[in-house]
Write a protein that holds these residues in place. Structure first.
Motif, mmCIF file in Angstrom:
data_model
loop_
_atom_site.group_PDB
_atom_site.id
_atom_site.type_symbol
_atom_site.label_atom_id
_atom_site.label_comp_id
_atom_site.label_asym_id
_atom_site.label_seq_id
_atom_site.Cartn_x
_atom_site.Cartn_y
_atom_site.Cartn_z
ATOM 1 N N THR B 78 0.768 -1.394 -0.181
ATOM 2 C CA THR B 78 0.176 -0.214 -0.032
ATOM 3 C C THR B 78 0.985 1.073 -0.106
ATOM 4 N N PHE B 79 2.020 1.065 0.823
ATOM 5 C CA PHE B 79 2.857 2.388 1.004
ATOM 6 C C PHE B 79 3.458 2.625 -0.169
ATOM 7 N N LEU B 83 3.259 5.917 -2.617
ATOM 8 C CA LEU B 83 4.774 6.617 -2.915
ATOM 9 C C LEU B 83 4.408 6.947 -4.254
ATOM 10 N N TRP B 84 4.131 5.727 -5.229
ATOM 11 C CA TRP B 84 4.234 5.762 -6.642
ATOM 12 C C TRP B 84 3.001 6.693 -7.271
ATOM 13 N N ASN B 85 2.022 6.533 -6.507
ATOM 14 C CA ASN B 85 0.947 7.495 -7.051
ATOM 15 C C ASN B 85 1.127 9.029 -6.708
ATOM 16 N N THR B 86 1.725 9.283 -5.550
ATOM 17 C CA THR B 86 2.176 10.657 -5.369
ATOM 18 C C THR B 86 3.032 11.070 -6.258
ATOM 19 N N SER B 87 4.105 10.305 -6.917
ATOM 20 C CA SER B 87 4.977 10.632 -7.708
ATOM 21 C C SER B 87 4.454 11.121 -9.121
ATOM 22 N N VAL B 88 3.308 10.034 -9.342
ATOM 23 C CA VAL B 88 2.884 10.047 -10.842
ATOM 24 C C VAL B 88 2.051 11.514 -10.795
ATOM 25 N N TYR B 89 1.273 11.654 -9.752
ATOM 26 C CA TYR B 89 0.381 13.119 -9.544
ATOM 27 C C TYR B 89 1.313 14.149 -9.866
ATOM 28 N N THR B 90 2.282 14.152 -8.951
ATOM 29 C CA THR B 90 3.253 15.115 -9.167
ATOM 30 C C THR B 90 3.681 15.481 -10.219
ATOM 31 N N ALA B 91 4.246 14.399 -11.060
ATOM 32 C CA ALA B 91 5.050 14.532 -12.184
ATOM 33 C C ALA B 91 3.834 14.964 -13.364
ATOM 34 N N ALA B 165 -12.436 4.383 -12.257
ATOM 35 C CA ALA B 165 -11.986 3.152 -12.717
ATOM 36 C C ALA B 165 -10.390 3.415 -12.341
ATOM 37 N N SER B 166 -9.785 2.267 -12.033
ATOM 38 C CA SER B 166 -8.345 2.517 -11.490
ATOM 39 C C SER B 166 -7.267 2.794 -12.543
ATOM 40 N N SER B 167 -7.735 2.860 -13.881
ATOM 41 C CA SER B 167 -6.929 3.154 -14.927
ATOM 42 C C SER B 167 -6.832 4.768 -15.241
ATOM 43 N N THR B 168 -7.989 5.317 -14.857
ATOM 44 C CA THR B 168 -8.060 6.847 -14.953
ATOM 45 C C THR B 168 -8.281 7.645 -13.708
ATOM 46 N N VAL B 169 -8.243 7.009 -12.775
ATOM 47 C CA VAL B 169 -8.673 7.926 -11.404
ATOM 48 C C VAL B 169 -7.646 8.906 -11.357
ATOM 49 N N LEU B 170 -6.301 8.523 -11.265
ATOM 50 C CA LEU B 170 -5.202 9.394 -10.954
ATOM 51 C C LEU B 170 -5.155 10.611 -11.981
ATOM 52 N N TYR B 171 -5.390 10.202 -13.138
ATOM 53 C CA TYR B 171 -5.332 11.527 -14.315
ATOM 54 C C TYR B 171 -6.593 12.396 -14.040
ATOM 55 N N SER B 172 -7.667 11.628 -13.700
ATOM 56 C CA SER B 172 -8.762 12.710 -13.337
ATOM 57 C C SER B 172 -8.506 13.485 -12.166
ATOM 58 N N LEU B 173 -7.829 13.133 -11.009
ATOM 59 C CA LEU B 173 -7.548 13.785 -10.040
ATOM 60 C C LEU B 173 -6.620 14.954 -10.359
ATOM 61 N N ASN B 255 -9.632 0.270 -5.519
ATOM 62 C CA ASN B 255 -8.290 -0.470 -5.475
ATOM 63 C C ASN B 255 -7.103 0.001 -5.249
ATOM 64 N N LYS B 256 -7.053 0.977 -4.345
ATOM 65 C CA LYS B 256 -5.798 1.722 -3.989
ATOM 66 C C LYS B 256 -5.205 2.369 -5.327
ATOM 67 N N ALA B 257 -6.093 2.665 -6.229
ATOM 68 C CA ALA B 257 -5.389 3.256 -7.519
ATOM 69 C C ALA B 257 -5.012 4.799 -7.241
ATOM 70 N N SER B 258 -5.829 5.350 -6.170
ATOM 71 C CA SER B 258 -5.516 6.814 -5.974
ATOM 72 C C SER B 258 -4.985 6.924 -4.600
ATOM 73 N N GLU B 259 -4.333 5.924 -4.090
ATOM 74 C CA GLU B 259 -3.937 6.105 -2.600
ATOM 75 C C GLU B 259 -2.623 7.101 -2.730
ATOM 76 N N VAL B 260 -2.731 7.880 -2.082
ATOM 77 C CA VAL B 260 -1.392 9.062 -2.166
ATOM 78 C C VAL B 260 -0.782 9.089 -0.604
ATOM 79 N N LEU B 261 0.470 9.503 -0.457
ATOM 80 C CA LEU B 261 1.114 9.752 0.678
ATOM 81 C C LEU B 261 0.183 10.043 2.039
#
Lengths: 276, 307, 383
Positions: B78-79, B83-91, B165-173, B255-261
C-alpha cells in the motif's frame, strides 16, 4: 500591419478558451443547483434548467446542513487563528529585525526549520496530545496548532527589515518604550503586510480539511469543508441538485470576498507567495 | 579624573542598554518560541521518536521496535503504491500547471483591456473552497449523468469512468489539481513579469532581437529565473501534499489506485490508529520535503548575482 | 546627404502633444546633443528614432533611406540607455556579444542548448568573441568581461553598455542620458571619454541630456528642445551667446539669464533709460529684455546704474552671485561678479545696478528673438 490584430485575436481566443475551462465547474455548479433530479439525469448538457428548482434545492441544503453553524465555525476558527498568528508574529519579527540579542541567530534557524514542517507532519503527536487532554472536538484543538505561523514571522521579518532604522531612533528619542514602538510605530506601518498575510491565512485555513477532519467528529464544531463532507456522506445518493446548492453556499463567502477585494487578494498572494 | 569616571559611566551605560535591549527582545520573542517548541519542534521530535515504536492509540503500553517500522514500509505494498501514485500525480500536475501558468501569464501580460477580467477568472479556483469544487468535479466526471461524458458521447466517444476506474482515476485527480493551481502559478509569474524592467526589452529590440521568441529567451526567461524556481518548488510541494480531493472523491480507491502519501498516513494514523507505523511514514514524508528544499537551495546557490 | 534626417516628426499620447513636428539633420561624424528639461519629448524622440515607438506623422531617413517600415532590430541604430539596460544574467562579455550574435547567428543557432550543436556556429562564435575582446580593449574593460552587471560599479556598467552599443559599428549612435546615474566626479570624466570615443569612431551621435553643461561641453551642435518643439540647433557658443528664443536663453546658462519686462515703442525698446533700436518691425507693446548675469555690474556707491538693493549674496569661490531688486520696477536682477568686485558688498545694502545695454537681448511677446540695430549700441545707455 495585418499581423498585429491577428496575433491579438489568437491571444484573446486562447485566453477565452482557457477561461471557459476554468469557469466550467462554476457554470455547472450554478446550473445544476437549479435543476430537478430528473432534469439532472436526462439533460446534463443543457445549462438552463427545464424547471427552475433553485428554491427547493437550496431549501433542502439548508434543511440538511446546518449552514449557519458551519459558516460561523469557519469565521471563528479563521478569525482566532489569524488573530493569534499576528499577535505572536509581529513582536517576534520586530525583535528579530531590529533588536540586537544573542538568540537572534537561533531564532532564524528555528524559523527556517519551521517553514519546512506542515501540519501533516505534526498531526499525529498533536492528535495524541489533544486526545489525552480531552480537547478533541473543541475550538482549542482547531485553533491551537496554528497560533504560531513561522511563515508570518518570516514575512513580517522581511517587511520590517525594509523599514528605516531612523523611524525607530526617532520613536526612542521621543521617549517610547520598545512595546510602545511595536504598538504605535510598527503595527500601523505594517498594514500592507498584515492584510496580505490575512488573505493568505484565511484562504489556507478556510480551505483546510486535513486537521479539522482529524480533531473534529461532531457537527457542532465542523468547519465548512468538513460540513460539506458530512452532508455528502449523509446524502450518499446522487442528489446533485441539493449537493450543488450546498456547494454554492459554502463556496460563496470566500469567492465574494475575492471578487470584492480581488486586487488585495492578488497582491496578498503575490507578496506572501514570492517571499515565502 | 572626572573624565575617566565619565568614560566608565558611558561604558556601563552602554552595557546596561545592551542588556535591556536583550531582555526586551527575549520578551517579544518568548511567545513565539514557546509556541514553536510546543507545536512544531516537540511534535516533530515526537514523530521521529514514535516512528521507532509500535504505539497504537487505545493501548496504554508501547515498546521500541527499532527500524522495524521502516523495514515494514519497504515491503508495504500500500505504501509503495501510495509513493508511486504521489510521484505520478506530482509528475503530471507540477509541470503542466507551471507551463500553463507561465503561458497564461505571458498571454495576459500582453492583453490590454481584458487583462483584469482574465486574471480574475484564472485566479478564481485559488479563492474557492477546494472541497466544494471537488464535489462539482465529481459531478462533471460522473460516468452516466456527468456533462463531460455527455459531451464525449455527442462526439461519438465512449467516455471512461473517470473517477471510478483504476486506470483513469489518477489522471482525473490530476486534472482537478491542474485546474486548481494554474491560477496560483499565473499570479506568481505575472508578478515576476511586471518586475522585469521595460528598458531590457527596448535594449533587446535595439540589439536585434527581432522575434518575440528571441526576446523571450534573451530577457523574459532568464529574468523569470528566481520566480520560476520558486513556482517549481511550491508546485511540487503542493502536489506532494495532495489530500483533499482524494479524501473527498475516491478514498484512495478504486483498488488503491489513488492512494497518495498523506491519505495513507491519515488512514494508518487516524483511522486504524497505528500511530507508530504512521509516524514512520510521516518521517519519510518530511524527508521528501527536506530533499525538495535542499534542491531549491542548491539551485538558488548556483545562480549568482542577479542584482 | 545627411547621416540622419528627421522631417516633421509628430507624436501625441492621449491628446497630449509630445512632439510638435520636429525636424533635424545630423551630418556624418557629427555629435549632436539634444537638450531640454524633463518631459520635453527628447526621450520620446530617441525611442522613435530607435524604432521602439512610432511617430504619428513625419519621416526618418538614415543616409537617405526611409526608416519607417524598418523594425528596430534592422535599423542598425545603437542605443545606450539611461539605466544601461544590461542583461543581469549575462556577463559583461556576453552582454557585449548579444548584438553580434543576433546579427551573425541564425535563429536555430541561437537556440539554447540545441544551437551549440549545429554546424558552422563555432567559427561564428569565435569571430564574435574576437570582436568582443577588441571592443573591450578599446574601452579598457578587458578585466570585467567575466563579471555580471551586479558585480560592477556604475562607471563600469556604463562602459559595458557603451561597448555593447559600439561593437556592431552602428550607422547611428543614440544615447539617452547615459551619465545621469554616475556621481558628479565620474560624470565629468566620462564626458571626456565619450567625446574621445566619438572622435575615434566617427559615428554620428545623438546624445540626449537634461544637463546643459553636458550638452555645451560635449557636442558639435546643440539642439534645444522645449515643450515638444525644437527651438534652436546651433554650435554651443551660438546657443549661449545668441539664443534664438527666450526659452533657449532661459534654459542655458547658470545662473539663469535676467529677463526684465519692457515695452516696445515705435521700433525702440524702453526700459529705465535703455533704449536700443530694433531692426525688425514690432507692434508697440510688451517685450522682454534679457541680460546674462555676467553683464550686470554693481556700483556700491550707487552713483551709476539703476537704484536697487542687494537681497542675498552667494559666495561660490571663483565668483559671487548677487541677487538684487530694482527700486523703481521691483524686478529682480542677478549679477555674477568676480570675488574682488564683490569685496565691499553686503546683503541689504543699496547699490547701483549697471546693465550693459550692448549685451542686452530682446525677445518678442511670443519669445522669439528680436534683433537690435547695430547703431543702437553707440547710443548713450543712460539718460
Amino acid at each position: 500591419m495585418n499581423s498585429i490584430p491577428a496575433g491579438r485575436i489568437i491571444r484573446f481566443a486562447l485566453l477565452s478558451l482557457g477561461a471557459l475551462m476554468i469557469l466550467a465547474p462554476y457554470i455547472f455548479m450554478i446550473s445544476t443547483a437549479g435543476k430537478t433530479q430528473s432534469d439532472i439525469f436526462t439533460s446534463s448538457l443543457s445549462l438552463i434548467p427545464q424547471r427552475f428548482y433553485f428554491a427547493e434545492n437550496f431549501a433542502k441544503a439548508f434543511a440538511k446542513v446546518p449552514m449557519a453553524t458551519l459558516l460561523w465555525n469557519g469565521v471563528v476558527v479563521c478569525g482566532l487563528i489569524f488573530f493569534f498568528q499576528v499577535v505572536v508574529a509581529i513582536p517576534c519579527a520586530y525583535a528579530m529585525a531590529k533588536l540586537k540579542f544573542r538568540a537572534a541567530q537561533l531564532m532564524m534557524v528555528l524559523v527556517m526549520l519551521g517553514l519546512l514542517v506542515p501540519i501533516h507532519a505534526t498531526a499525529l503527536p498533536l492528535y495524541v496530545a489533544f486526545d489525552r487532554m480531552s480537547l478533541l472536538n473543541s475550538y482549542t484543538s482547531l485553533v491551537a496548532p496554528f497560533t504560531i505561523s513561522v511563515f508570518a514571522i518570516f514575512m513580517f521579518l522581511q517587511f520590517f527589515r525594509a523599514m528605516p532604522d531612523d523611524l525607530l531612533h526617532a520613536a526612542r528619542l521621543d521617549g517610547m518604550s520598545e512595546l510602545g514602538i511595536v504598538a504605535r510605530v510598527i503595527v500601523p506601518n505594517a498594514w500592507p503586510a498584515v492584510t496580505a498575510f490575512a488573505i493568505f491565512s484565511v484562504v489556507a485555513h478556510w480551505n483546510d480539511l486535513y486537521w479539522p477532519l482529524i480533531v473534529v467528529s461532531k457537527q457542532a464544531y465542523a468547519t465548512p469543508p468538513l460540513g460539506l463532507m458530512y452532508f455528502r456522506a449523509a446524502e450518499a445518493g446522487d442528489d446533485y441538485g441539493a449537493l450543488m446548492a450546498a456547494t454554492l453556499i459554502i463556496t460563496l463567502p470566500l469567492v465574494a470576498a475575492f471578487l470584492l477585494a480581488q486586487k488585495r487578494f492578488v497582491e496578498g498572494i503575490t507578496m506572501t507567495g514570492l517571499k515565502g | 579624573m572626572s573624565s575617566v569616571a565619565l568614560a566608565g559611566n558611558v561604558a556601563s551605560a552602554a552595557a546596561l542598554r545592551a542588556r535591556s535591549e536583550d531582555r526586551t527582545a527575549w520578551l517579544l520573542v518568548a511567545p513565539a518560541i514557546v509556541l514553536l517548541l510546543l507545536f512544531v519542534l516537540l511534535p516533530v521530535a515526537a514523530v521521529i521518536f514514535l516512528g521507532f515504536t509500535d504505539f497504537e492509540l487505545g493501548y496504554g503500553k508501547f515498546r521500541f521496535v527499532g527500524f522495524e517500522n521502516y523495514a515494514h514500509l519497504l515491503n508495504d505494498r500500500t505504501f509503495r503504491r501510495s509513493l508511486w501514485n504521489t510521484s505520478v500525480y506530482t509528475a503530471i500536475v507540477a509541470p503542466v500547471s507551471i507551463m500553463l501558468g507561465l503561458g497564461v501569464a505571458l498571454l495576459i501580460e500582453g492583453e490590454g483591456r481584458a487583462r483584469g477580467f482574465f486574471r480574475t477568472v484564472y485566479f478564481l479556483p485559488v479563492a474557492s473552497l477546494i472541497v466544494a469544487m471537488a464535489t462539482v468535479w465529481q459531478y462533471i466526471f460522473h460516468p452516466t449523468i456527468g456533462p463531460l461524458n455527455a459531451l464525449l458521447s455527442l462526439a461519438g466517444i465512449p467516455g471512461p469512468n473517470w473517477l471510478g476506474a483504476s486506470s483513469t482515476v489518477l489522471y482525473s485527480l490530476s486534472i482537478i489539481g491542474i485546474w486548481q493551481s494554474v491560477g496560483f502559478n499565473m499570479v506568481l509569474f505575472l508578478a515576476g513579469l511586471t518586475a522585469i524592467p521595460r528598458e531590457l526589452y527596448a535594449a533587446a529590440h535595439v540589439d536585434g532581437a527581432k522575434s518575440a521568441l528571441d526576446r523571450f529567451f534573451l530577457v523574459t526567461w532568464p529574468m523569470l529565473g528566481p520566480t520560476t524556481l520558486f513556482v517549481v518548488t511550491i508546485s511540487i510541494t503542493n502536489a506532494v501534499k495532495v489530500f483533499e480531493t482524494v479524501k473527498m472523491l475516491t478514498d484512495g480507491g478504486p483498488n488503491k489506485a489513488s492512494e497518495v502519501l498523506l491519505f495513507t498516513i491519515y488512514q494508518e494514523g487516524f483511522v486504524y490508529l497505528r500511530v507508530g507505523y504512521a509516524s514512520a511514514m510521516t518521517v519519510v514524508f518530511l524527508a521528501i520535503l527536506v530533499v525538495l528544499m535542499l534542491l531549491q537551495y542548491r539551485v538558488l546557490d548556483r545562480r549568482v548575482h542577479y542584482a | 546627404m545627411s547621416a540622419l534626417s528627421l522631417r516633421g516628426l509628430k507624436k501625441s499620447f492621449g491628446g497630449n502633444a509630445i512632439l510638435n513636428g520636429v525636424s533635424l539633420d545630423v551630418e556624418a561624424g557629427e555629435f549632436i546633443a539634444l537638450v531640454g528639461p524633463s518631459g520635453c519629448g527628447k526621450s520620446t524622440l530617441l525611442r522613435i528614432l530607435a524604432g521602439l515607438d512610432h511617430a504619428d506623422s513625419g519621416e526618418i531617413f538614415v543616409s537617405g533611406r526611409d526608416m519607417s517600415p524598418v523594425a528596430a532590430a534592422d535599423r542598425n541604430i545603437a542605443m545606450v540607455f539611461q539605466s544601461y539596460a544590461l542583461y543581469p544574467h549575462l556577463t559583461a562579455g556576453q552582454n557585449i556579444a548579444v548584438p553580434l550574435a543576433m546579427k551573425r547567428l541564425s535563429r536555430s543557432q541561437r537556440l539554447p542548448l540545441v544551437g551549440s550543436l549545429l554546424p558552422g556556429q563555432k567559427e561564428i562564435r569565435t569571430g564574435i568573441a574576437h570582436d568582443v575582446r577588441e571592443m573591450a580593449g578599446l574601452l579598457k574593460i578587458d578585466h570585467l568581461l567575466d563579471r555580471k552587471p551586479g558585480q560592477m560599479s556604475g562607471g563600469q556598467r556604463q562602459r559595458v553598455a557603451l561597448a555593447r552599443a559600439m561593437v556592431r559599428h552602428p550607422s547611428i549612435f543614440l544615447m539617452d542620458e547615459p551619465l545621469s546615474n554616475l556621481d558628479a566626479n565620474l560624470r565629468v570624466h566620462a564626458r571626456g571619454e565619450i567625446v574621445e570615443l566619438h572622435r575615434r569612431a566617427g559615428v554620428p551621435t545623438l546624445y540626449v541630456t537634461h544637463d546643459q553643461a553636458e550638452a555645451l561641453s560635449m557636442a558639435d551642435r546643440v539642439a534645444v528642445m522645449i515643450g515638444g518643439n525644437l527651438l534652436q540647433l546651433a554650435a554651443p557658443d551660438v546657443i549661449y551667446n545668441d539664443p534664438a528664443h527666450i526659452e533657449v536663453a532661459r534654459f542655458v546658462g547658470q545662473p539663469r539669464i535676467n529677463i526684465i519686462p519692457a515695452l516696445a515703442e515705435n521700433g525702440r525698446v524702453g526700459f529705465e533709460g535703455i533704449r536700443p533700436a530694433l531692426l525688425e518691425k514690432v507692434a508697440n507693446g510688451p517685450v522682454s529684455l534679457g541680460i546674462r548675469p555676467e553683464f550686470v555690474k554693481l556700483s556700491p556707491s550707487g552713483r551709476s546704474g539703476l537704484a536697487g538693493r542687494i537681497e542675498r549674496l552667494e559666495f561660490l569661490g571663483s565668483e559671487v552671485i548677487a541677487h538684487c531688486r530694482l527700486d523703481a520696477s521691483g524686478d529682480s536682477v542677478v549679477a555674477k561678479l568676480a570675488p574682488q568686485e564683490a569685496r565691499d558688498l553686503i546683503a541689504g545694502m543699496k547699490v547701483g545696478v549697471v546693465l550693459a545695454p550692448e549685451q542686452a537681448m530682446v525677445f518678442g511677446p511670443e519669445g522669439k528673438r528680436l534683433r537690435i540695430a547695430a547703431g543702437a549700441r553707440q547710443e548713450p545707455a543712460y539718460v
